[in-house]
Write a protein that holds these residues in place. Structure first.
Motif, mmCIF file in Angstrom:
data_model
loop_
_atom_site.group_PDB
_atom_site.id
_atom_site.type_symbol
_atom_site.label_atom_id
_atom_site.label_comp_id
_atom_site.label_asym_id
_atom_site.label_seq_id
_atom_site.Cartn_x
_atom_site.Cartn_y
_atom_site.Cartn_z
ATOM 1 N N HIS A 149 39.486 48.933 49.722
ATOM 2 C CA HIS A 149 40.056 47.979 48.783
ATOM 3 C C HIS A 149 41.564 48.002 48.949
ATOM 4 O O HIS A 149 42.207 49.023 48.665
ATOM 5 N N LEU A 150 42.142 46.893 49.411
ATOM 6 C CA LEU A 150 43.593 46.767 49.542
ATOM 7 C C LEU A 150 44.109 45.982 48.340
ATOM 8 O O LEU A 150 43.691 44.838 48.122
ATOM 9 N N TYR A 151 45.003 46.589 47.568
ATOM 10 C CA TYR A 151 45.513 45.989 46.337
ATOM 11 C C TYR A 151 46.825 45.247 46.609
ATOM 12 O O TYR A 151 47.732 45.798 47.224
ATOM 13 N N PHE A 152 46.913 44.014 46.099
ATOM 14 C CA PHE A 152 48.146 43.228 46.203
ATOM 15 C C PHE A 152 48.436 42.564 44.862
ATOM 16 O O PHE A 152 47.527 42.311 44.066
ATOM 17 N N SER A 153 49.700 42.292 44.614
ATOM 18 C CA SER A 153 50.054 41.526 43.420
ATOM 19 C C SER A 153 49.929 40.038 43.735
ATOM 20 O O SER A 153 50.273 39.586 44.827
ATOM 21 N N GLU A 154 49.413 39.298 42.769
ATOM 22 C CA GLU A 154 49.222 37.856 42.964
ATOM 23 C C GLU A 154 50.572 37.147 42.987
ATOM 24 O O GLU A 154 51.439 37.433 42.155
ATOM 25 N N PRO A 155 50.776 36.232 43.933
ATOM 26 C CA PRO A 155 52.062 35.521 43.990
ATOM 27 C C PRO A 155 52.314 34.709 42.721
ATOM 28 O O PRO A 155 51.384 34.145 42.133
ATOM 29 N N THR A 156 53.557 34.653 42.311
ATOM 30 C CA THR A 156 53.934 33.860 41.137
ATOM 31 C C THR A 156 53.595 32.395 41.371
ATOM 32 O O THR A 156 53.827 31.846 42.440
ATOM 33 N N GLY A 157 53.007 31.785 40.350
ATOM 34 C CA GLY A 157 52.700 30.359 40.435
ATOM 35 C C GLY A 157 51.387 30.033 41.102
ATOM 36 O O GLY A 157 51.048 28.864 41.271
ATOM 37 N N THR A 158 50.623 31.058 41.477
ATOM 38 C CA THR A 158 49.307 30.818 42.067
ATOM 39 C C THR A 158 48.236 31.386 41.145
ATOM 40 O O THR A 158 48.502 32.250 40.312
ATOM 41 N N ARG A 159 47.020 30.900 41.312
ATOM 42 C CA ARG A 159 45.884 31.429 40.561
ATOM 43 C C ARG A 159 44.696 31.486 41.519
ATOM 44 O O ARG A 159 43.987 30.495 41.699
ATOM 45 N N LEU A 160 44.517 32.629 42.115
ATOM 46 C CA LEU A 160 43.448 32.812 43.084
ATOM 47 C C LEU A 160 42.192 33.340 42.402
ATOM 48 O O LEU A 160 42.267 34.049 41.390
ATOM 49 N N HIS A 161 41.049 32.996 42.969
ATOM 50 C CA HIS A 161 39.765 33.435 42.437
ATOM 51 C C HIS A 161 39.045 34.291 43.470
ATOM 52 O O HIS A 161 39.521 34.484 44.594
ATOM 53 N N ASN A 162 37.901 34.814 43.096
ATOM 54 C CA ASN A 162 37.096 35.591 44.027
ATOM 55 C C ASN A 162 36.689 34.730 45.219
ATOM 56 O O ASN A 162 36.464 33.522 45.077
ATOM 57 N N THR A 163 36.587 35.344 46.363
ATOM 58 C CA THR A 163 36.075 34.642 47.538
ATOM 59 C C THR A 163 35.060 35.529 48.238
ATOM 60 O O THR A 163 35.075 36.760 48.106
ATOM 61 N N HIS A 164 34.185 34.882 48.986
ATOM 62 C CA HIS A 164 33.193 35.606 49.774
ATOM 63 C C HIS A 164 33.226 35.061 51.195
ATOM 64 O O HIS A 164 32.807 33.928 51.449
ATOM 65 N N GLY A 165 33.783 35.856 52.109
ATOM 66 C CA GLY A 165 33.798 35.471 53.506
ATOM 67 C C GLY A 165 34.785 34.388 53.880
ATOM 68 O O GLY A 165 34.736 33.879 54.999
#
Length: 285
Positions: free
Chosen positions: A116-132
């Motif tokens: 598991h590589l942890y990153f902070s979400e970029p400002t102004g974006t809203r990412l969701h779960n992805t599979h592949g």
């Protein structure tokens, strides 16, 4: 008195500012309904939860934590039919983008030899779960997702921090790759009388995708299906909701999300779809 190691793991996560909730002992599934809403950084509540359930696994709600976690699976250690490891997929994706693999961030090894590589979400974006989306053996957890924290246990193995570095910002190239394209205002031309047939077939396909969604992608699959069907003006909202509810009953029973979360996902998805409609008209032939 020494704290139980699992509550220590939970407290260590909230000290980083990450909202935590309990998952079932020895399992990944949430132990509380509407876990994203209940996840917190209150040490008194955390201590109370783990005093009552000392063997619960600590889980981090990635969306409220502002995290994007890359889940790199080991194909041989995770029951996959695909050989290899997600770290090689990530390396290929980085090479294709002309970028370096962002290894220098907080990293946790999972019991099945994943990372598991942890990153902070970029400002102004809203990412969701992805599979592949990045390729085989690479998933992501962001809004509406969660990961077990370092220290959690599955069987005799535990999640262990192997790179105790600061959380790095998610690289722009990865954020771009994980951002779905904006929908276009498309026109679908059908023969007169086939519009309803097309819409119902599309709904059946989306119900199948919801029914067969994999763990970690199930709530997002439901939200996506509702949004796609909401874009079809010929489909009644009640029919969409009824069909997707039936398709997701197993996931509710298994604790992937609560009935309230399901209703909210379907309602939010349909509302989004209505704001981005597809035009389906007879072709006049």
């Amino acid at each position: 008195m020494t704290e139980h190691p699992l509550v220590e793991a939970a407290l260590a996560a909230i000290r980083r500012g990450w909202p935590v909730f309990p998952a079932r002992p020895g399992d990944k599934r949430p132990a509380v309904p509407e876990w994203e809403r209940w996840a917190c950084t209150d040490p008194d509540r955390i201590t109370g939860w783990w005093t009552e359930h000392p063997y619960a696994n600590p889980a981090i709600a990635t969306g409220p934590a502002g995290l994007v976690v890359l889940d790199l699976d080991d194909g041989t250690g995770h029951g996959h039919r695909v050989a290899g490891h997600g770290k090689h997929t990530l390396a290929r994706a980085a090479a294709a983008a002309g970028e370096r693999v962002p290894w220098a961030t907080y990293t946790v090894r999972t019991p099945n030899n994943g990372l598991h590589l942890y990153f902070s979400e970029p400002t102004g974006t809203r990412l969701h779960n992805t599979h592949g989306r990045l390729g085989e053996l690479v998933d992501t957890r962001a809004h509406h997702g969660y990961v077990l924290a370092a220290g959690a246990r599955i069987g005799a193995s535990r999640y262990a921090a192997v790179v105790d570095a600061p959380i790095a910002p998610l690289p722009r190239w990865l954020a771009d790759a994980l951002t779905p394209p904006e929908p276009t205002d498309t026109l679908v031309a059908l023969r007169d009388g086939d519009v309803d047939v097309y819409a119902r077939a599309a709904l059946s396909d989306e119900a199948h995708r919801v029914r067969t969604a994999l763990p970690g992608t199930r709530r997002y699959s439901l939200l996506r299906a509702a949004a796609r069907m909401g874009r079809l003006p010929g489909l009644d909202k009640a029919l969409i909701a009824k069909t997707l509810c039936a398709a997701s009953d197993r996931h509710v029973a298994e604790g992937a999300y609560s009935e309230t979360e399901r209703e909210r996902a379907i309602s939010d998805g349909i509302a989004w779809g209505r704001r981005h409609p597809r035009h389906i008209t007879p072709d006049g032939t």
